[in-house]
Design a protein around this motif. Structure first.
Motif: not given
Length: 104
Positions: A3-11, A70-78, A82-92
């Motif tokens: 199982x692989x977790x891909x993390x899109x990040x600036x850091x 969008x470009x980074x997410x497309x690359x991550x899901x190449x 899946x699924x893609x989980x977007x962490x945000x203060x407004x999310x569930x």
């Protein structure tokens, strides 16, 4: 297949960070799962690799540029990861019920 977790990040250098010192870190060492970081900044198209912009419609603060994300997410899901989980203060809230649902 591991199982692989891909993390899109600036850091990307922040990972595995605390995950490497926890039970998840022990599982990572055993090879039970993998972590792959993707630097969002590599998908910026300008010479300064800009990833943020002022909010549409004005207001204080900065927002991530949707074209770069969008470009980074497309690359991550190449490869269909899946699924893609977007962490945000407004999310569930990511609670145990949601974790169980995602794991199945």
């Amino acid at each position: 297949m591991t199982w692989t977790a891909r993390i899109l990040t600036l850091f990307p250098e922040m990972f595995p960070g605390p995950l490497g010192l926890s039970l998840a870190g022990k599982a990572l060492e055993r090879g039970d799962w993998r972590i792959e970081t993707i630097d969002i900044r590599t998908f910026a198209t300008d010479k300064h690799r800009t990833v943020d912009d002022t909010p549409f419609g004005g207001g204080a603060g900065m927002v991530m540029r949707p074209d770069v994300v969008d470009a980074a997410l497309d690359h991550a899901m190449r490869d269909g990861l899946a699924p893609a989980i977007y962490l945000t203060p407004r999310g569930r809230v990511l609670d145990q019920e949601l974790v169980k649902a995602l794991s199945s």
